[in-house]
Design an enzyme around this catalytic site. Structure first.
Site, PDB file in Angstrom:
ATOM      1  N   ARG A 108      12.641  -6.466  -1.784  1.00  0.00           N
ATOM      2  CA  ARG A 108      13.062  -5.558  -2.916  1.00  0.00           C
ATOM      3  C   ARG A 108      11.995  -4.046  -3.663  1.00  0.00           C
ATOM      4  O   ARG A 108      12.311  -3.240  -4.089  1.00  0.00           O
ATOM      5  CB  ARG A 108      13.565  -6.088  -3.951  1.00  0.00           C
ATOM      6  CG  ARG A 108      13.885  -5.735  -5.666  1.00  0.00           C
ATOM      7  CD  ARG A 108      13.955  -7.098  -6.267  1.00  0.00           C
ATOM      8  NE  ARG A 108      15.186  -8.644  -5.503  1.00  0.00           N
ATOM      9  CZ  ARG A 108      14.468  -9.746  -5.714  1.00  0.00           C
ATOM     10  NH1 ARG A 108      13.027 -10.230  -6.172  1.00  0.00           N
ATOM     11  NH2 ARG A 108      14.993 -10.358  -5.124  1.00  0.00           N
ATOM     12  N   ASP A 163       0.762  -1.233   0.202  1.00  0.00           N
ATOM     13  CA  ASP A 163       0.394   0.196  -0.036  1.00  0.00           C
ATOM     14  C   ASP A 163       0.932   1.462   0.175  1.00  0.00           C
ATOM     15  O   ASP A 163       1.856   1.529   0.594  1.00  0.00           O
ATOM     16  CB  ASP A 163      -0.889   0.049   1.112  1.00  0.00           C
ATOM     17  CG  ASP A 163      -1.744   1.075   2.055  1.00  0.00           C
ATOM     18  OD1 ASP A 163      -1.036   2.080   1.456  1.00  0.00           O
ATOM     19  OD2 ASP A 163      -2.766   0.535   1.125  1.00  0.00           O
ATOM     20  N   GLU A 211      -5.118   2.432  -3.464  1.00  0.00           N
ATOM     21  CA  GLU A 211      -3.603   2.600  -3.928  1.00  0.00           C
ATOM     22  C   GLU A 211      -3.226   1.221  -2.980  1.00  0.00           C
ATOM     23  O   GLU A 211      -1.729   0.680  -2.766  1.00  0.00           O
ATOM     24  CB  GLU A 211      -2.920   3.525  -3.339  1.00  0.00           C
ATOM     25  CG  GLU A 211      -3.722   3.334  -1.500  1.00  0.00           C
ATOM     26  CD  GLU A 211      -4.362   4.577  -1.031  1.00  0.00           C
ATOM     27  OE1 GLU A 211      -4.046   4.300   0.197  1.00  0.00           O
ATOM     28  OE2 GLU A 211      -5.395   4.250  -1.959  1.00  0.00           O
TER      29      GLU A 211
END
Length: 308
Positions: free
Chosen positions: A244, A181, A224
């Protein structure tokens, strides 16, 4: 006296009759490509081009066209294309192969035939041209993709997860879900506007897709929030992927009209079999719980959902 036509007008009059025009169009759109179109089951709307020679249908890893339906055998059926004709052959599958409602051992296929494999998968055999294929691909993408970011949409994510969870439970395989998010996304919209917010979502999607494996499924869950489904990936390795992605977003430059926008993400990870799941909702709930804890503990971090 009539003046001669310019060269370009001469070029335009090469097709001098309706019959020649129809022949020209027919040659450009000849329906000679054998294809299977998924009418029901996983990946509805997807088109598979059939190559000359053998094509194997099944849910096994080595199937040419892999169909994840519990009623489909690992090597369920075979299609053989020779000399412009396609034959289907049942490979002694557990639940049989049906063509237009009739069980078959082997049979030549005609344009429009409906093939049923397992309990939910229905395929249509047909011939197409390049225009058909382009149209089908556009329709398939429109049904499965989020129009803003190009990520898969929520419906496809849920359908795909159900199929993958069934596969993982059946084969006792690892399956991970990475959910992230955008931190303080409302602040981005309030400060720089919704166009800037959309720009952030699009860039995060492009960066994420470029980072993932081909077999990973990246989807916009809503607003989002994004998800990555990782087949055959353990909880710890999915956590590495989450980190990552977090670092990638933190280090990326998000600019709006010459102003740098600070953007970070919080990440939650859940996996089978670390937590027992029977459906997509349960795996999503596990990843969402880890994501919520990541936000509560300061944001811009990755947390894993461990079993009880």
């Amino acid at each position: 006296m009539t003046s001669p036509l310019p060269d370009d007008d001469m070029e335009c009059t090469k097709v001098s009759s309706l019959a020649e025009l129809q022949q020209e169009l027919a040659s450009r759109t000849q329906r000679n490509r054998a294809v299977l179109l998924v009418l029901a089951g996983s990946n509805v709307g997807k088109t598979y081009n059939l190559e000359e020679g053998e094509t194997f249908l099944g849910r096994g890893q080595n199937a040419t066209i892999r169909l994840n339906d519990d009623g489909i055998s690992r090597r369920h059926a075979r299609l053989v294309q020779t000399g412009g004709q396609v034959r289907i052959e049942d490979l002694q599958s557990a639940n049989g192969t049906l063509v237009n409602g009739e069980a078959v051992t082997q049979q030549p296929l005609a344009d429009g035939d409906k093939i049923r494999l397992g309990s939910t998968t229905i395929l249509k055999f047909t011939y197409s041209d390049q225009l058909d294929e382009n149209f089908q691909q556009q329709m398939y993408d429109a049904a499965l993709r989020d129009p803003l970011t190009g990520a898969f949409n929520r419906k496809h994510l849920l359908d795909y997860l159900e199929t993958e969870i069934a596969y993982a439970r059946r084969h006792r395989a690892a399956l991970s879900l990475v959910m992230f998010d955008v931190d303080h996304f409302k602040r981005v919209n309030d400060t720089w506007g919704h166009v800037a917010g959309d720009t952030v979502l699009v860039k995060i999607s492009k960066l994420s897709i470029a980072t993932l494996r081909i077999e990973d499924v990246f989807a916009r869950y809503g607003g989002e929030e994004f998800c990555v489904v990782c087949r055959g990936v353990s909880l710890s390795h999915a956590g590495i992927l989450g980190e990552r992605l977090r670092v990638m977003v933190e280090q990326a430059a998000f600019d709006h009209e010459g102003t740098r926008m600070p953007v970070t993400i919080s990440v939650g990870v859940a996996a089978h079999p670390e937590i027992p799941v029977e459906n997509a909702t349960q795996l999503i709930a596990g990843a969402d719980e880890a994501l919520y804890q990541a936000k509560r503990s300061g944001r811009n971090r990755v947390l894993l959902k461990h079993g009880a």
